[in-house]
Design an enzyme around this catalytic site. Structure first.
Site, PDB file in Angstrom:
ATOM      1  CE  LYS A 183       1.355   2.424   4.118  1.00 48.47           C
ATOM      2  NZ  LYS A 183       1.969   1.155   3.767  1.00 48.47           N
ATOM      3  CE  LYS A 236      -5.159  -0.792   1.707  1.00 46.10           C
ATOM      4  NZ  LYS A 236      -5.087  -2.029   2.382  1.00 46.10           N
ATOM      5  CB  THR A 242      -0.901   0.029   1.246  1.00 48.46           C
ATOM      6  OG1 THR A 242      -1.698  -1.149   1.262  1.00 48.46           O
ATOM      7  CG2 THR A 242      -1.803   1.253   1.232  1.00 48.46           C
TER       8      THR A 242
HETATM    9  P1  NAD Z   1       6.019  -5.630   7.490  1.00 52.85           P
HETATM   10  O1  NAD Z   1       6.741  -4.470   8.063  1.00 52.85           O
HETATM   11  O2  NAD Z   1       5.654  -6.784   8.367  1.00 52.85           O
HETATM   12  O3  NAD Z   1       6.860  -6.237   6.254  1.00 52.85           O
HETATM   13  C1  NAD Z   1       7.600  -5.459   5.352  1.00 52.85           C
HETATM   14  C2  NAD Z   1       8.845  -6.276   4.989  1.00 52.85           C
HETATM   15  O4  NAD Z   1       9.569  -5.565   3.984  1.00 52.85           O
HETATM   16  C3  NAD Z   1       9.810  -6.449   6.182  1.00 52.85           C
HETATM   17  O5  NAD Z   1      10.065  -7.833   6.384  1.00 52.85           O
HETATM   18  C4  NAD Z   1      11.051  -5.683   5.763  1.00 52.85           C
HETATM   19  O6  NAD Z   1      12.259  -6.253   6.228  1.00 52.85           O
HETATM   20  C5  NAD Z   1      10.939  -5.764   4.244  1.00 52.85           C
HETATM   21  N1  NAD Z   1      11.717  -4.738   3.546  1.00 52.85           N
HETATM   22  C6  NAD Z   1      11.749  -3.402   3.773  1.00 52.85           C
HETATM   23  N2  NAD Z   1      12.578  -2.794   2.906  1.00 52.85           N
HETATM   24  C7  NAD Z   1      13.074  -3.790   2.100  1.00 52.85           C
HETATM   25  C8  NAD Z   1      13.981  -3.799   1.023  1.00 52.85           C
HETATM   26  N3  NAD Z   1      14.565  -2.679   0.591  1.00 52.85           N
HETATM   27  N4  NAD Z   1      14.275  -4.986   0.439  1.00 52.85           N
HETATM   28  C9  NAD Z   1      13.716  -6.138   0.888  1.00 52.85           C
HETATM   29  N5  NAD Z   1      12.838  -6.186   1.906  1.00 52.85           N
HETATM   30  C10 NAD Z   1      12.530  -5.020   2.517  1.00 52.85           C
HETATM   31  O7  NAD Z   1       4.715  -5.016   6.793  1.00 52.85           O
HETATM   32  P2  NAD Z   1       3.360  -5.796   6.387  1.00 52.85           P
HETATM   33  O8  NAD Z   1       2.395  -5.763   7.515  1.00 52.85           O
HETATM   34  O9  NAD Z   1       3.730  -7.094   5.744  1.00 52.85           O
HETATM   35  O10 NAD Z   1       2.791  -4.794   5.273  1.00 52.85           O
HETATM   36  C11 NAD Z   1       3.322  -4.743   3.961  1.00 52.85           C
HETATM   37  C12 NAD Z   1       2.438  -3.841   3.121  1.00 52.85           C
HETATM   38  O11 NAD Z   1       1.119  -4.371   3.105  1.00 52.85           O
HETATM   39  C13 NAD Z   1       2.324  -2.409   3.635  1.00 52.85           C
HETATM   40  O12 NAD Z   1       2.349  -1.530   2.534  1.00 52.85           O
HETATM   41  C14 NAD Z   1       0.993  -2.394   4.341  1.00 52.85           C
HETATM   42  O13 NAD Z   1       0.394  -1.113   4.369  1.00 52.85           O
HETATM   43  C15 NAD Z   1       0.199  -3.349   3.484  1.00 52.85           C
HETATM   44  N6  NAD Z   1      -0.939  -3.989   4.167  1.00 52.85           N
HETATM   45  C16 NAD Z   1      -0.764  -4.539   5.403  1.00 52.85           C
HETATM   46  C17 NAD Z   1      -1.843  -5.151   6.023  1.00 52.85           C
HETATM   47  C18 NAD Z   1      -1.684  -5.786   7.399  1.00 52.85           C
HETATM   48  O14 NAD Z   1      -2.691  -6.139   8.001  1.00 52.85           O
HETATM   49  N7  NAD Z   1      -0.464  -5.970   7.895  1.00 52.85           N
HETATM   50  C19 NAD Z   1      -3.102  -5.189   5.400  1.00 52.85           C
HETATM   51  C20 NAD Z   1      -3.234  -4.648   4.123  1.00 52.85           C
HETATM   52  C21 NAD Z   1      -2.134  -4.040   3.515  1.00 52.85           C
END
Ligand code: NAD
Length: 299
Positions: free
Chosen positions: A246, A171, A96
């Site tokens: 966010k 979204k 997102t």
């Molecule tokens: P998270 O922080 O758990 O995971 C993000 C991952 O990206 C981490 O493991 C981090 O190490 C990795 N990362 C960051 N920079 C990187 C790079 N340069 N190279 C490789 N890996 C890298 O976050 P999440 O909860 O998995 O959310 C991910 C996305 O999904 C976000 O944009 C969030 O808004 C969206 N989202 C989350 C949810 C939820 O319920 N968690 C629901 C809908 C959408």
């Protein structure tokens, strides 16, 4: 598609990559975190030590990263996906992010001859684990058709929203409406109670009258009327306040850039920021009813 690189193996990306592997796709998985890479390996993916190793020979690259700056960096930096992916690879960003970043990265992909879609999800970690996410996809028709073949293994619904950035637009517009409707629903329950109306009775009436909305009938912010709603478990998420905030901030950024008037979205963003600052960030977003009632305390 049989050969997919997956970048970003966090709370969402980890189980999504695992579901791709479960479906028989060969997944090469990269994350900055060694723990995340190990979890992906245990779930049937092939861990990659760097982007280069992940994308080598990949037919598609899926990313699930925190925010726009991470997506820009992973794709556009020197030594990033654009530099290293094979010609003809399809890029699917499920993070997102702000609409502007989605369009900038998709435009840069197109300039290099790559197809790319933005495909943010609705549904949290449980839906990611259960392969029941909804994907809102922005990009050209042919890229959507190819992306659908990959996304179907991680979700139940894959919707084509339009051109580049429209997945992100769908979204944040949806979640802005959700934030506003939850606050409205919470205010109505708080007022009903002050006026001596039993919450269950108010629910029975309003859920069948013109006040009916998802925030009331599926996610009711008071305990009782909807047994599965987070209100019945002390507002454990669910959909955390920090995530809602966010998305509301992304909506405000997009509104400012597009010249759209969204005063209730702005107010919802301010109220969720207050709740977050008061220590509510990890609560479910329906817990804002407590702050609005003057009953919130962190402990
Ligand atoms: P998270 O922080 O758990 O995971 C993000 C991952 O990206 C981490 O493991 C981090 O190490 C990795 N990362 C960051 N920079 C990187 C790079 N340069 N190279 C490789 N890996 C890298 O976050 P999440 O909860 O998995 O959310 C991910 C996305 O999904 C976000 O944009 C969030 O808004 C969206 N989202 C989350 C949810 C939820 O319920 N968690 C629901 C809908 C959408």
């Amino acid at each position: 598609m049989t050969d997919v690189a997956f970048i970003g193996l966090g709370n969402m990306g980890g189980p999504m990559a695992a579901n791709l592997a479960k479906a028989g796709v060969s997944v090469r998985a990269f994350d900055l975190s060694a723990d995340a890479r190990e979890r992906a390996a245990a779930a049937g993916c092939r861990p990659a030590a760097a982007i280069a190793e992940a994308v080598e020979g990949a037919e598609a690259v899926v990313s699930m990263l925190p925010a726009g700056k991470h997506v820009r960096s992973v794709y556009m930096d020197a030594g990033g996906v654009f530099d290293l992916a094979p010609a003809g690879a399809l890029f699917i960003d499920c993070s997102t992010v702000d609409v502007e970043s989605a369009r900038v990265v998709a435009g840069a992909a197109a300039e290099r001859g790559f197809a790319m879609v933005d495909a943010p999800v609705s549904g949290g970690v449980a839906a990611a684990s259960g392969a029941s996410l909804t994907f809102m996809v922005g990009g050209p028709d042919d890229a959507f058709a190819r992306a659908e073949q990959v996304l179907q293994h991680m979700g139940k619904v894959v919707i084509h929203a339009g051109g580049p950035g429209t997945g992100q637009a769908a979204k944040i517009c949806n979640n802005m409406l959700l934030g506003v409707s939850m606050i409205g629903t919470a205010e109505a329950f708080n007022l009903a109670q002050k006026l001596g109306l039993d919450p269950q009775v108010f629910f029975d009436i309003s859920s069948k009258a013109s006040g009916q909305c998802w925030s009331m009938t599926s996610y009711c912010p008071v305990p009782g009327p909807v047994p599965a709603s987070p209100a019945n478990r002390d507002y454990e998420p669910g959909f955390a306040v920090a995530m809602m905030l966010k998305d509301l901030r992304l909506a405000q950024e997009a509104a400012a850039q597009a010249g759209a008037s969204t005063p209730l979205g702005a107010e919802a963003s301010a109220l969720y920021a207050l709740f977050d600052a008061a220590g509510g960030g990890s609560k479910d977003f329906s817990g804002i009813i407590k702050m609005l009632a003057g009953e919130w305390s962190k402990d």
